[in-house]
Design an enzyme around this catalytic site. Structure first.
Site, PDB file in Angstrom:
ATOM      1  CE  LYS A 112      -4.439  -1.585   1.618  1.00 32.81           C
ATOM      2  NZ  LYS A 112      -5.603  -1.351   2.446  1.00 32.81           N
ATOM      3  CE  LYS A 193      -9.146  -9.325  -1.879  1.00 36.89           C
ATOM      4  NZ  LYS A 193      -9.666  -9.394  -0.548  1.00 36.89           N
ATOM      5  CE  LYS A 196     -14.962  -4.259   1.942  1.00 43.42           C
ATOM      6  NZ  LYS A 196     -13.609  -3.988   2.411  1.00 43.42           N
TER       7      LYS A 196
HETATM    8  P1  ATP Z   1     -10.515  -3.860  -0.116  1.00 40.89           P
HETATM    9  O1  ATP Z   1     -10.754  -3.678  -1.581  1.00 40.89           O
HETATM   10  O2  ATP Z   1     -10.926  -2.672   0.711  1.00 40.89           O
HETATM   11  O3  ATP Z   1      -9.179  -4.412   0.232  1.00 40.89           O
HETATM   12  P2  ATP Z   1     -11.875  -6.368  -0.142  1.00 40.89           P
HETATM   13  O4  ATP Z   1     -13.197  -6.396  -0.833  1.00 40.89           O
HETATM   14  O5  ATP Z   1     -10.722  -6.904  -0.895  1.00 40.89           O
HETATM   15  O6  ATP Z   1     -11.591  -4.915   0.361  1.00 40.89           O
HETATM   16  P3  ATP Z   1     -11.477  -7.050   2.622  1.00 40.89           P
HETATM   17  O7  ATP Z   1     -12.110  -5.933   3.387  1.00 40.89           O
HETATM   18  O8  ATP Z   1      -9.985  -7.097   2.552  1.00 40.89           O
HETATM   19  O9  ATP Z   1     -12.128  -7.132   1.181  1.00 40.89           O
HETATM   20  O10 ATP Z   1     -11.958  -8.433   3.168  1.00 40.89           O
HETATM   21  C1  ATP Z   1     -13.082  -8.607   3.980  1.00 40.89           C
HETATM   22  C2  ATP Z   1     -13.441 -10.067   4.017  1.00 40.89           C
HETATM   23  O11 ATP Z   1     -14.004 -10.463   2.771  1.00 40.89           O
HETATM   24  C3  ATP Z   1     -12.250 -10.993   4.267  1.00 40.89           C
HETATM   25  O12 ATP Z   1     -12.653 -12.021   5.136  1.00 40.89           O
HETATM   26  C4  ATP Z   1     -11.930 -11.552   2.890  1.00 40.89           C
HETATM   27  O13 ATP Z   1     -11.389 -12.836   2.955  1.00 40.89           O
HETATM   28  C5  ATP Z   1     -13.302 -11.565   2.228  1.00 40.89           C
HETATM   29  N1  ATP Z   1     -13.168 -11.362   0.781  1.00 40.89           N
HETATM   30  C6  ATP Z   1     -12.896 -10.190   0.176  1.00 40.89           C
HETATM   31  N2  ATP Z   1     -12.855 -10.344  -1.149  1.00 40.89           N
HETATM   32  C7  ATP Z   1     -13.098 -11.651  -1.393  1.00 40.89           C
HETATM   33  C8  ATP Z   1     -13.189 -12.435  -2.584  1.00 40.89           C
HETATM   34  N3  ATP Z   1     -13.015 -11.892  -3.773  1.00 40.89           N
HETATM   35  N4  ATP Z   1     -13.465 -13.748  -2.474  1.00 40.89           N
HETATM   36  C9  ATP Z   1     -13.646 -14.302  -1.255  1.00 40.89           C
HETATM   37  N5  ATP Z   1     -13.578 -13.621  -0.108  1.00 40.89           N
HETATM   38  C10 ATP Z   1     -13.301 -12.319  -0.153  1.00 40.89           C
END
Ligand code: ATP
Ligand code: LTN
Length: 328
Positions: A112, A193, A196
């Site tokens: 980051k 992956k 959000k």
């Molecule tokens: P950011 O974009 O803000 O990093 P994110 O959508 O990647 O957010 P996180 O907030 O890092 O998600 O993760 C929150 C939860 O959702 C974690 O338990 C993570 O394992 C799960 N999660 C996030 N994205 C995925 C995905 N694409 N598939 C499965 N699980 C996910």
């Protein structure tokens, strides 16, 4: 007594089907087995710039979505991190027991901060705040995605280091790998992956997307060269991702889904995937609308704050006293 499970979901963007499958639905599965602590780590979100109004809105939306997805508002402790002052207080004590070396090895910090001129100190100390989140509640298990494992490892190390120096104060937490782990991938670049905070909204399906948008995004998902609907993450990441989504939303094992789509074209696969996702999300959205209208979010958060505050305060007091702060 039930073991304690704790997890947090950052209000850093609109929730996606990845969050639903990988986190929210998991919590709904675990809630009978564990005493569950579910909180919104909004203090973590301000490690990068946020729009204040949007942040306020998302905090409540996440809680509403948890409840709409079947997480019991009365059986679990559901609260907002910033409403419990002990997180920041314990974080400071832990900061004074953390080393620059171990913090500099955090891969998320490296990723980051790469290429940035001004790097907020919060981004650097974020894993220590996360350790405080976990240790305050004596959590036994912390379900996490792979990207957070290193942070849970730090919480373990800090707990062990502290206990060794001052006597048993904290429970040493274990990371918990989801029972039905599935990683949902970006619709436009299935090597990443779904996330959000992705830049292109066409790459993610948001839980609040209208039906039309869901269908459009799925029909526009990147597929692979060749034919045949088979699960092969290496050679057919796009098709495999769609099969995973289908399997998660229809509760059909991947192997059965492959059989179901034998001889089908990619277009047929996409239509059916869209169908199951639309069906599930429409139901979810109806429930979510009811939840948001009902006043249950604030009731839950008020109760959660009081429960969490009492537990966290007790742990904080123990830590404060053993290190010699304030009065005995
Ligand atoms: P950011 O974009 O803000 O990093 P994110 O959508 O990647 O957010 P996180 O907030 O890092 O998600 O993760 C929150 C939860 O959702 C974690 O338990 C993570 O394992 C799960 N999660 C996030 N994205 C995925 C995905 N694409 N598939 C499965 N699980 C996910
Ligand atoms: N860092 C996590 C969110 C988070 C968390 C926690 C998860 C903050 N504190 C404590 C589990 C336990 C993330 O970005 N997904």
């Amino acid at each position: 007594m039930k073991k304690r499970l704790l997890t947090g979901l950052q209000p850093s963007g609109e929730l996606t089907i990845g969050n639903y499958i990988g986190s929210i639905r998991q919590v709904a599965n675990y809630q009978d087995e564990y005493e569950t602590f579910l909180f919104v780590p909004d203090m973590h979100s301000i490690t990068v710039p946020q729009d204040p109004e949007t942040l306020h809105r998302r905090v409540r939306e996440i809680v509403g979505m948890y409840i709409a997805c079947g997480v019991s508002p009365t059986e679990n402790h559901i609260y907002i991190q910033s409403e419990i002052p002990w997180h920041a207080n314990l974080s400071w004590i832990l900061e004074c027991h953390s080393y620059m070396g171990e913090m500099s090895r955090m891969t998320q910090f490296k990723a980051k901060s790469e290429g940035k001129k001004e790097i907020g100190c919060g981004l650097f100390t974020y894993p220590i705040l996360m350790a405080a989140d976990i240790l305050l509640y004596n959590a036994d298990v912390v379900p996490t995605g792979a990207d957070q494992k290193q942070h849970v490892e730090l919480a373990r190390n800090l707990a062990q280091r502290f206990n060794k120096k001052y006597g048993e104060t904290f429970v040493v937490p274990e990371p918990l790998i989801p029972k039905f782990g599935a990683k949902i991938r970006d619709l436009l670049d299935p090597t990443k992956k779904m996330s959000k905070s992705a830049e292109n909204p066409k790459a993610s399906i948001f839980l609040n997307d209208p039906e039309k948008a869901i269908r459009k995004k799925i029909m526009g998902a990147v597929t692979d060269s060749g034919e045949g609907v088979v699960f092969d993450e290496e050679n057919k990441p796009g098709v495999s991702n769609l099969l995973t989504i289908y399997s998660c939303f229809s509760n059909m094992p991947i192997a059965d889904a492959e059989k179901h789509f034998e001889g089908a074209r990619y277009g047929d696969l996409k239509k059916e995937v869209a169908e199951v996702v639309v069906e599930a999300l429409t139901k979810l959205q109806d429930k979510y609308a009811d939840v948001m209208k009902s006043g249950i979010v604030d009731e839950t958060l008020d109760r959660g704050r009081d429960e969490a505050n009492a537990i966290a305060h007790e742990t904080y007091e123990k830590a404060r006293k053993v290190v010699g702060l304030g009065r005995v």
